[in-house]
Design a protein around this motif. Structure first.
Motif, PDB file in Angstrom:
ATOM      1  N   PHE A   1       0.855  -1.054  -0.065  1.00  0.00           N
ATOM      2  CA  PHE A   1      -0.151  -0.155   0.036  1.00  0.00           C
ATOM      3  C   PHE A   1       0.990   1.363  -0.064  1.00  0.00           C
ATOM      4  O   PHE A   1       0.434   2.297  -0.457  1.00  0.00           O
ATOM      5  CB  PHE A   1      -0.845   0.012   1.208  1.00  0.00           C
ATOM      6  N   ARG A   2       2.132   1.415   0.702  1.00  0.00           N
ATOM      7  CA  ARG A   2       2.846   2.572   0.762  1.00  0.00           C
ATOM      8  C   ARG A   2       3.473   2.983  -0.480  1.00  0.00           C
ATOM      9  O   ARG A   2       3.346   4.254  -0.490  1.00  0.00           O
ATOM     10  CB  ARG A   2       3.900   2.107   1.891  1.00  0.00           C
ATOM     11  N   ILE A   3       3.684   2.156  -1.168  1.00  0.00           N
ATOM     12  CA  ILE A   3       4.463   2.448  -2.338  1.00  0.00           C
ATOM     13  C   ILE A   3       3.745   2.229  -3.813  1.00  0.00           C
ATOM     14  O   ILE A   3       4.368   2.809  -4.896  1.00  0.00           O
ATOM     15  CB  ILE A   3       5.755   1.845  -2.591  1.00  0.00           C
ATOM     16  N   TYR A   4       2.395   1.771  -3.827  1.00  0.00           N
ATOM     17  CA  TYR A   4       1.855   1.339  -5.064  1.00  0.00           C
ATOM     18  C   TYR A   4       0.827   2.602  -5.309  1.00  0.00           C
ATOM     19  O   TYR A   4       0.383   2.961  -4.568  1.00  0.00           O
ATOM     20  CB  TYR A   4       1.124  -0.039  -4.879  1.00  0.00           C
ATOM     21  N   THR A   5       0.506   2.462  -6.762  1.00  0.00           N
ATOM     22  CA  THR A   5      -0.692   3.209  -7.167  1.00  0.00           C
ATOM     23  C   THR A   5      -1.866   2.341  -7.064  1.00  0.00           C
ATOM     24  O   THR A   5      -1.666   1.129  -7.501  1.00  0.00           O
ATOM     25  CB  THR A   5      -0.441   3.627  -8.417  1.00  0.00           C
TER      26      THR A   5
ATOM     27  N   SER B   1       0.863   6.730  -4.663  1.00  0.00           N
ATOM     28  CA  SER B   1       1.406   6.805  -3.292  1.00  0.00           C
ATOM     29  C   SER B   1       1.392   8.339  -2.642  1.00  0.00           C
ATOM     30  O   SER B   1       1.274   8.295  -1.274  1.00  0.00           O
ATOM     31  CB  SER B   1       2.665   6.195  -3.273  1.00  0.00           C
ATOM     32  N   VAL B   2       1.438   9.185  -3.403  1.00  0.00           N
ATOM     33  CA  VAL B   2       1.548  10.565  -2.841  1.00  0.00           C
ATOM     34  C   VAL B   2       0.257  11.197  -2.942  1.00  0.00           C
ATOM     35  O   VAL B   2       0.051  12.446  -2.803  1.00  0.00           O
ATOM     36  CB  VAL B   2       2.770  11.301  -3.343  1.00  0.00           C
ATOM     37  N   GLY B   3      -0.776  10.643  -3.208  1.00  0.00           N
ATOM     38  CA  GLY B   3      -2.185  11.079  -3.316  1.00  0.00           C
ATOM     39  C   GLY B   3      -2.624  11.989  -4.559  1.00  0.00           C
ATOM     40  O   GLY B   3      -3.601  12.361  -4.580  1.00  0.00           O
ATOM     41  N   SER B   4      -1.909  11.755  -5.705  1.00  0.00           N
ATOM     42  CA  SER B   4      -2.431  12.277  -7.098  1.00  0.00           C
ATOM     43  C   SER B   4      -3.469  11.288  -7.459  1.00  0.00           C
ATOM     44  O   SER B   4      -3.441  10.167  -7.358  1.00  0.00           O
ATOM     45  CB  SER B   4      -1.275  12.501  -7.975  1.00  0.00           C
ATOM     46  N   THR B   5      -4.592  11.899  -7.849  1.00  0.00           N
ATOM     47  CA  THR B   5      -5.614  11.103  -8.709  1.00  0.00           C
ATOM     48  C   THR B   5      -6.083  11.434  -9.750  1.00  0.00           C
ATOM     49  O   THR B   5      -5.854  12.350 -10.635  1.00  0.00           O
ATOM     50  CB  THR B   5      -6.990  11.585  -7.847  1.00  0.00           C
ATOM     51  N   ASN B   6      -6.547  10.517 -10.636  1.00  0.00           N
ATOM     52  CA  ASN B   6      -7.326  10.791 -11.828  1.00  0.00           C
ATOM     53  C   ASN B   6      -8.493   9.658 -11.995  1.00  0.00           C
ATOM     54  O   ASN B   6      -8.590   8.787 -11.366  1.00  0.00           O
ATOM     55  CB  ASN B   6      -6.496  10.594 -13.120  1.00  0.00           C
TER      56      ASN B   6
ATOM     57  N   ILE C   1     -12.030   9.140  -4.955  1.00  0.00           N
ATOM     58  CA  ILE C   1     -11.011   7.773  -4.544  1.00  0.00           C
ATOM     59  C   ILE C   1     -10.266   8.670  -3.546  1.00  0.00           C
ATOM     60  O   ILE C   1      -9.604   9.669  -3.770  1.00  0.00           O
ATOM     61  CB  ILE C   1     -10.339   7.330  -5.780  1.00  0.00           C
ATOM     62  N   SER C   2     -10.042   7.730  -2.367  1.00  0.00           N
ATOM     63  CA  SER C   2      -8.995   8.408  -1.388  1.00  0.00           C
ATOM     64  C   SER C   2      -8.559   6.945  -0.853  1.00  0.00           C
ATOM     65  O   SER C   2      -8.807   5.922  -1.065  1.00  0.00           O
ATOM     66  CB  SER C   2     -10.190   8.918  -0.221  1.00  0.00           C
ATOM     67  N   ARG C   3      -7.220   7.495   0.013  1.00  0.00           N
ATOM     68  CA  ARG C   3      -6.575   6.407   0.683  1.00  0.00           C
ATOM     69  C   ARG C   3      -6.225   6.839   2.111  1.00  0.00           C
ATOM     70  O   ARG C   3      -6.187   8.012   2.488  1.00  0.00           O
ATOM     71  CB  ARG C   3      -5.370   6.214  -0.120  1.00  0.00           C
ATOM     72  N   ASP C   4      -6.514   5.792   3.067  1.00  0.00           N
ATOM     73  CA  ASP C   4      -6.190   5.889   4.511  1.00  0.00           C
ATOM     74  C   ASP C   4      -4.774   5.228   4.752  1.00  0.00           C
ATOM     75  O   ASP C   4      -4.887   3.861   4.738  1.00  0.00           O
ATOM     76  CB  ASP C   4      -7.342   5.305   5.210  1.00  0.00           C
ATOM     77  N   ASN C   5      -3.755   5.854   4.769  1.00  0.00           N
ATOM     78  CA  ASN C   5      -2.262   5.055   4.870  1.00  0.00           C
ATOM     79  C   ASN C   5      -2.444   4.423   6.281  1.00  0.00           C
ATOM     80  O   ASN C   5      -1.632   3.345   6.449  1.00  0.00           O
ATOM     81  CB  ASN C   5      -1.472   6.125   4.882  1.00  0.00           C
ATOM     82  N   ALA C   6      -3.159   4.868   7.274  1.00  0.00           N
ATOM     83  CA  ALA C   6      -2.865   4.004   8.443  1.00  0.00           C
ATOM     84  C   ALA C   6      -3.675   2.962   8.571  1.00  0.00           C
ATOM     85  O   ALA C   6      -3.345   2.088   9.235  1.00  0.00           O
ATOM     86  CB  ALA C   6      -3.861   5.026   9.691  1.00  0.00           C
TER      87      ALA C   6
END
Length: 116
Positions: free
Chosen positions: A29-33, A53-58, A69-74
């Motif tokens: 999860f940490r490093i993948y799109t 991984s840095v939050g850019s979306t399309n 789309i969103s991600r919860d890194n925790a």
């Protein structure tokens, strides 16, 4: 073998909302799109949305303004919030994690059905 665990599909009326979730191993999860794709009967699988991984979306043009789309890194989880659903959004939705062509993983899919 990398396991992506999806949840949240179901049946909803047109105009309604659903939220899909996909949990991935932390080292992935940490490093993948992370992305969501969908495949309707008789059609090719298509990209719905993805987030780096840095939050850019399309997003696909067909879902812009309706899906987020969103991600919860925790929690090592990516979400797809789907609002204003239409019957044409009916499909199997697949979670995807990709870093390179050799590091490309898929979930088992979750059915989303939108009734008119």
């Amino acid at each position: 073998q990398v396991q992506l665990v999806e949840s949240g599909g179901g049946l909803v009326q047109a105009g309604g909302s659903l939220r899909l979730s996909c949990a991935a191993p932390g080292n992935i999860f940490r490093i993948y799109t992370m992305g969501w794709y969908r495949q309707a009967p008789g059609k090719q699988r298509e990209l719905v949305a993805r987030i780096t991984s840095v939050g850019s979306t399309n997003y696909a043009d067909s879902v812009k303004g309706r899906f987020t789309i969103s991600r919860d890194n925790a929690k090592n989880t990516v979400y797809l919030q789907m609002n204003s659903l239409k019957p044409e959004d009916t499909a199997i939705y697949y979670c995807n994690a990709i870093r390179t062509s050799d590091s490309n993983y898929w979930g088992q899919g979750t059915q989303v059905t939108v009734s008119s």
